[in-house]
Design a protein around this motif. Structure first.
Motif, mmCIF file in Angstrom:
data_model
loop_
_atom_site.group_PDB
_atom_site.id
_atom_site.type_symbol
_atom_site.label_atom_id
_atom_site.label_comp_id
_atom_site.label_asym_id
_atom_site.label_seq_id
_atom_site.Cartn_x
_atom_site.Cartn_y
_atom_site.Cartn_z
ATOM 1 N N TYR A 46 0.837 -1.199 0.000
ATOM 2 C CA TYR A 46 0.000 0.000 0.000
ATOM 3 C C TYR A 46 0.871 1.248 0.000
ATOM 4 O O TYR A 46 2.004 1.236 0.478
ATOM 5 C CB TYR A 46 -0.910 0.017 1.239
ATOM 6 C CG TYR A 46 -2.073 -0.944 1.132
ATOM 7 C CD1 TYR A 46 -3.365 -0.472 0.905
ATOM 8 C CD2 TYR A 46 -1.880 -2.316 1.246
ATOM 9 C CE1 TYR A 46 -4.429 -1.348 0.796
ATOM 10 C CE2 TYR A 46 -2.930 -3.201 1.124
ATOM 11 C CZ TYR A 46 -4.226 -2.702 0.900
ATOM 12 O OH TYR A 46 -5.272 -3.579 0.788
ATOM 13 N N PHE A 47 0.330 2.326 -0.557
ATOM 14 C CA PHE A 47 0.982 3.634 -0.506
ATOM 15 C C PHE A 47 -0.098 4.660 -0.179
ATOM 16 O O PHE A 47 -1.107 4.744 -0.899
ATOM 17 C CB PHE A 47 1.651 3.950 -1.856
ATOM 18 C CG PHE A 47 2.242 5.323 -1.903
ATOM 19 C CD1 PHE A 47 3.189 5.750 -0.947
ATOM 20 C CD2 PHE A 47 1.872 6.234 -2.903
ATOM 21 C CE1 PHE A 47 3.734 7.011 -1.007
ATOM 22 C CE2 PHE A 47 2.424 7.499 -2.956
ATOM 23 C CZ PHE A 47 3.348 7.891 -2.001
ATOM 24 N N ASN A 48 0.105 5.403 0.919
ATOM 25 C CA ASN A 48 -0.920 6.329 1.383
ATOM 26 C C ASN A 48 -2.267 5.632 1.535
ATOM 27 O O ASN A 48 -3.306 6.137 1.099
ATOM 28 C CB ASN A 48 -1.059 7.514 0.423
ATOM 29 C CG ASN A 48 0.128 8.458 0.583
ATOM 30 O OD1 ASN A 48 0.830 8.415 1.606
ATOM 31 N ND2 ASN A 48 0.357 9.287 -0.425
ATOM 32 N N ASN A 49 -2.233 4.436 2.144
ATOM 33 C CA ASN A 49 -3.421 3.638 2.418
ATOM 34 C C ASN A 49 -4.185 3.194 1.178
ATOM 35 O O ASN A 49 -5.332 2.789 1.264
ATOM 36 C CB ASN A 49 -4.394 4.401 3.343
ATOM 37 C CG ASN A 49 -3.830 4.452 4.762
ATOM 38 O OD1 ASN A 49 -3.145 3.513 5.190
ATOM 39 N ND2 ASN A 49 -4.087 5.546 5.451
ATOM 40 N N ARG A 50 -3.537 3.275 0.048
ATOM 41 C CA ARG A 50 -4.193 2.766 -1.176
ATOM 42 C C ARG A 50 -3.314 1.684 -1.785
ATOM 43 O O ARG A 50 -2.090 1.818 -1.855
ATOM 44 C CB ARG A 50 -4.392 3.908 -2.183
ATOM 45 C CG ARG A 50 -5.506 4.877 -1.741
ATOM 46 C CD ARG A 50 -5.709 5.951 -2.773
ATOM 47 N NE ARG A 50 -6.027 5.411 -4.088
ATOM 48 C CZ ARG A 50 -6.094 6.143 -5.186
ATOM 49 N NH1 ARG A 50 -5.848 7.450 -5.128
ATOM 50 N NH2 ARG A 50 -6.404 5.601 -6.347
ATOM 51 N N LEU A 51 -3.965 0.637 -2.206
ATOM 52 C CA LEU A 51 -3.244 -0.468 -2.831
ATOM 53 C C LEU A 51 -2.594 0.027 -4.126
ATOM 54 O O LEU A 51 -3.203 0.745 -4.901
ATOM 55 C CB LEU A 51 -4.240 -1.600 -3.155
ATOM 56 C CG LEU A 51 -3.634 -2.921 -3.632
ATOM 57 C CD1 LEU A 51 -2.815 -3.559 -2.511
ATOM 58 C CD2 LEU A 51 -4.734 -3.876 -4.080
ATOM 59 N N VAL A 52 -1.325 -0.331 -4.319
ATOM 60 C CA VAL A 52 -0.622 0.114 -5.521
ATOM 61 C C VAL A 52 -1.066 -0.703 -6.721
ATOM 62 O O VAL A 52 -1.670 -1.777 -6.577
ATOM 63 C CB VAL A 52 0.902 -0.001 -5.361
ATOM 64 C CG1 VAL A 52 1.371 0.894 -4.219
ATOM 65 C CG2 VAL A 52 1.309 -1.442 -5.142
ATOM 66 N N ALA A 53 -0.760 -0.179 -7.901
ATOM 67 C CA ALA A 53 -1.124 -0.887 -9.128
ATOM 68 C C ALA A 53 -0.276 -2.155 -9.250
ATOM 69 O O ALA A 53 0.864 -2.173 -8.814
ATOM 70 C CB ALA A 53 -0.873 0.025 -10.334
ATOM 71 N N PRO A 54 -0.872 -3.212 -9.843
ATOM 72 C CA PRO A 54 -0.105 -4.456 -10.007
ATOM 73 C C PRO A 54 0.950 -4.320 -11.100
ATOM 74 O O PRO A 54 0.671 -4.578 -12.277
ATOM 75 C CB PRO A 54 -1.174 -5.488 -10.360
ATOM 76 C CG PRO A 54 -2.299 -4.704 -10.934
ATOM 77 C CD PRO A 54 -2.258 -3.340 -10.315
ATOM 78 N N GLU A 55 2.124 -3.883 -10.724
ATOM 79 C CA GLU A 55 3.218 -3.802 -11.689
ATOM 80 C C GLU A 55 4.546 -4.005 -10.974
ATOM 81 O O GLU A 55 4.579 -4.450 -9.820
ATOM 82 C CB GLU A 55 3.167 -2.455 -12.414
ATOM 83 C CG GLU A 55 3.044 -1.272 -11.474
ATOM 84 C CD GLU A 55 2.934 0.043 -12.234
ATOM 85 O OE1 GLU A 55 2.039 0.145 -13.084
ATOM 86 O OE2 GLU A 55 3.752 0.934 -11.966
ATOM 87 N N VAL A 56 5.634 -3.649 -11.641
ATOM 88 C CA VAL A 56 6.960 -3.921 -11.091
ATOM 89 C C VAL A 56 7.448 -2.711 -10.290
ATOM 90 O O VAL A 56 7.336 -1.582 -10.748
ATOM 91 C CB VAL A 56 7.949 -4.263 -12.226
ATOM 92 C CG1 VAL A 56 9.364 -4.431 -11.667
ATOM 93 C CG2 VAL A 56 7.510 -5.530 -12.943
ATOM 94 N N TYR A 57 7.998 -2.974 -9.098
ATOM 95 C CA TYR A 57 8.554 -1.928 -8.242
ATOM 96 C C TYR A 57 10.025 -2.235 -7.934
ATOM 97 O O TYR A 57 10.466 -3.378 -8.061
ATOM 98 C CB TYR A 57 7.745 -1.803 -6.945
ATOM 99 C CG TYR A 57 6.326 -1.344 -7.234
ATOM 100 C CD1 TYR A 57 6.008 0.009 -7.212
ATOM 101 C CD2 TYR A 57 5.331 -2.263 -7.599
ATOM 102 C CE1 TYR A 57 4.728 0.440 -7.532
ATOM 103 C CE2 TYR A 57 4.056 -1.843 -7.927
ATOM 104 C CZ TYR A 57 3.750 -0.490 -7.888
ATOM 105 O OH TYR A 57 2.494 -0.069 -8.208
ATOM 106 N N ILE A 58 10.707 -1.173 -7.543
ATOM 107 C CA ILE A 58 12.142 -1.328 -7.257
ATOM 108 C C ILE A 58 12.338 -1.356 -5.743
ATOM 109 O O ILE A 58 11.765 -0.538 -5.037
ATOM 110 C CB ILE A 58 12.954 -0.132 -7.808
ATOM 111 C CG1 ILE A 58 12.589 0.174 -9.258
ATOM 112 C CG2 ILE A 58 14.454 -0.380 -7.645
ATOM 113 C CD1 ILE A 58 12.970 -0.895 -10.235
ATOM 114 N N TRP A 59 13.171 -2.275 -5.260
ATOM 115 C CA TRP A 59 13.519 -2.249 -3.833
ATOM 116 C C TRP A 59 15.024 -2.070 -3.675
ATOM 117 O O TRP A 59 15.813 -2.502 -4.514
ATOM 118 C CB TRP A 59 13.043 -3.495 -3.102
ATOM 119 C CG TRP A 59 13.597 -4.807 -3.642
ATOM 120 C CD1 TRP A 59 13.005 -5.626 -4.547
ATOM 121 C CD2 TRP A 59 14.842 -5.405 -3.310
ATOM 122 N NE1 TRP A 59 13.782 -6.709 -4.825
ATOM 123 C CE2 TRP A 59 14.926 -6.608 -4.062
ATOM 124 C CE3 TRP A 59 15.890 -5.062 -2.456
ATOM 125 C CZ2 TRP A 59 16.024 -7.455 -3.988
ATOM 126 C CZ3 TRP A 59 16.985 -5.919 -2.384
ATOM 127 C CH2 TRP A 59 17.042 -7.101 -3.137
#
Lengths: 436, 179
Positions: A399-412
């Protein structure tokens, strides 16, 4: 500062006579187990006793039979007279006397004749009978030329000749070579026999080992100086001994430890601690193309990666030992790794805490061991920071700002330090999988 | 103290009393050895029992050359190694990071390793992972060579060396920082 170079000595010293009193029931346990095991072995022993009894029975039967046959022996005195009956065969003794007269100037022959007269009465018959057939054979012997008894001539003298030849059978001479005569510990030595007139060999290698082969190979597994003796025996039982020394130099023992600088920037400074023994010079190969001959070198690795370091320890006699340490920067004990996808909880943001034993991963978190400092950051593709934590027990809930993020690729990105002080910096991507 | 060779002779005849005497003479020394190899006292005592039974059943193999205690010790160590192989796949590795901490806490900085007690050192050894522990014992205390250890444990000589190096490093870290 204590002398830490000799942890071995410390431990050896403390534990050489270290005693711990065992608890009371131990001996009872042992004696029970022994009784049990011996019970089985006992059946074997009784078999043996049975065999022994059978053997005794046979011996007894034999003795009984023997007694029966020997009774007439004792009773019959005729048997005892047999030696007297043999005496007439003693005629050759007369021949011996003539021998003695004929060869009076040859001391060797004299001896042989003396020996001859000592032989029981029946024996002289044998040489007399064998003589004619044997004499050509004697002259065929290659040993013949060396003997000085040639001057004795005549048919009777040939008998003397025979004895002389046998007396003079050439003396064996022990001699051998060794390759190498000295070398490093766990030395293989090839011994080469150079003896003359030897029929059998007995090598003694100076450390308790021996051999009866002609050209033995021997391994010395302890350093030291050994006296090797070769005893040869001729067919006539004459002996000779040769000696030589073999020196086995002790092998050094290469041993080192690695410690990486904790405040590593771009170049990683690594300290090498050398605990080698019996060595006087060292060759280090740092695995990145650089070398050193220092005892405890410090090396800076400019390139990232993992390196295999080897230390060759050289002793004063040039003996070497090598120790290799693979992947000096990895330590089996410590690791951290991240998954490349996870499925967030659709029902709202969780606190990010997770249970590593739970197979359903609703949170993005690493598997790890021995992590002492930790920071995890999650970015989206445009570089916006979505989540950050320094508590390894809390993962990203998706989640980001209490909203589920879009289903895609993120960087960690993760950085931190293992318990042994070694830092880690890692990055990767993670796919958020939608729940359908 | 009764002579070893006499006791051994009587033990060969399975004289239980002499076996007991021999046991009493060497049990505590052997347990002292095994405590270093085993993860716990109970395990050490198991190995001790097994080792003594083995020794008494195979006493014929003791040639009489060398000391009896040396022979007995080698039997104990071999039994411990067998034990280690047998349990290797099942045993959970102990918490290696806490070992020796208690000592350091109590005493602050380590000022002289010589002053350490056997018990503290033992704690450090038993805290090592089993593989490290066996290699460290065999090399540092028993004085076997790496190639011999490799043969005994059925591993490479290089493995023995690097395990030893790592075991030593762990031990030193627990005994106090170098720098």
């Amino acid at each position: 500062m204590p002398d830490q170079n000799h942890i071995e000595d410390l431990f050896r010293d403390k534990f050489s006579n270290f005693e711990v009193e065992p608890s009371g029931g131990t001996w009872t346990g042992i004696s029970k187990k022994l009784a049990w095991q011996e019970f089985f072995r006992f059946s074997l022993t009784s078999f043996n006793i049975w065999y022994a009894a059978a053997g005794l029975g046979i011996i007894g039967a034999l003795v009984y039979v023997g007694l029966e046959t020997s009774e007439p022996d004792v009773a019959d005195p005729v048997e005892k007279e047999v030696p007297e009956e043999v005496i007439p065969f003693g005629e050759p003794e007369v021949e011996d006397d003539t021998l003695e007269i004929g060869v009076i100037d040859d001391p060797a022959a004299e001896e042989s004749v003396e020996i001859d007269t000592e032989v029981p009465g029946t024996d002289p018959v044998v040489p007399m009978q064998v003589l004619p057939a044997d004499s050509p054979a004697v002259s065929d012997l290659p040993l013949q030329p060396a003997q000085p008894a040639d001057k004795v001539v005549g048919p009777v003298d040939e008998a003397v000749d025979l004895f002389a030849a046998e007396e003079d059978v050439i003396i064996p001479l022990a001699d051998f070579g060794a390759t190498p005569e000295s070398g490093c510990h766990n030395l293989r030595v090839q011994f080469t026999d150079r003896s003359v007139n030897a029929a059998s060999y007995r090598w003694s290698f100076g450390d308790g080992g021996f051999s009866t082969s002609m050209h033995p190979v021997y391994f010395y597994d302890q350093p030291g100086t050994y006296t090797v003796t070769l005893e040869v025996e001729s067919e006539r039982g004459l002996k000779d001994v040769a000696e030589q020394q073999i020196t086995v130099y002790p092998k050094p023992e290469a041993l080192f430890e690695v410690r990486a600088d904790e405040d590593a920037g771009y170049g990683r400074t690594v300290y090498f601690f050398n605990y080698s023994r019996n060595a006087e010079s060292y060759i280090w190969d740092f695995g990145d193309g650089n070398n050193s001959t220092a005892k405890d070198p410090v090396h800076v690795y400019l390139e990232p990666g993992n390196f295999t370091v080897s230390l060759t320890a050289v002793s004063e006699h040039g003996c070497t030992d090598i120790m290799e340490l693979e992947n000096i920067f990895s330590d089996e004990e410590y690791f951290i790794s991240f998954p490349n996808a996870f499925r967030p909880d659709m029902g709202g943001p969780s606190d990010g805490r997770y249970d590593p034993a739970d197979p359903v991963t609703k949170v993005f978190y690493p598997k790890y061991k021995g992590v002492s400092e930790y920071q995890l950051s999650i970015y989206n593709k445009s570089g916006l920071l979505l989540f950050e934590t320094t508590n390894i027990e809390i993962g990203w809930n998706g989640y980001f700002n209490n909203r589920l993020v879009a289903p895609e690729v993120y960087i960690w990105k993760a950085r931190g330090r293992f318990a042994n002080g070694q830092p880690f910096v890692m990055a990767g991507d993670v796919t958020v999988i939608p729940n359908n | 103290m009764i002579d070893d060779s006499y006791l051994v002779k009587r033990c060969l005849e399975r004289d239980r009393k002499c076996q007991c005497l021999l046991y009493e003479k060497y049990a505590s020394l052997m347990l002292g050895v095994l405590m270093r190899y085993a993860g716990s006292r109970a395990e050490a005592e198991d190995i001790l029992q097994e080792g003594f039974v083995k020794a008494f059943m195979n006493m014929k193999q003791y040639a009489g050359t060398g000391s009896f205690s040396g022979w007995l010790k080698s039997i104990m160590i071999n039994t411990a190694i067998t034990h280690f192989h047998r349990n290797r796949n099942f045993r959970e590795q102990g918490p290696i990071d806490n070992v020796g901490e208690s000592y350091l806490k109590d005493h602050g900085e380590v000022s002289g390793l010589e002053r350490l007690k056997e018990d503290d050192l033992l704690k450090v050894i038993t805290g090592l992972p089993p593989g490290f522990r066996v290699v460290f014992n065999l090399y540092a205390i028993e004085g076997y060579k790496h190639h011999e250890i490799a043969e005994m444990l059925n591993i490479d000589e290089g493995t023995s060396k690097s395990q030893y190096s790592r075991a030593r490093k762990l031990i030193r870290e627990r005994l106090g920082k170098r720098q």
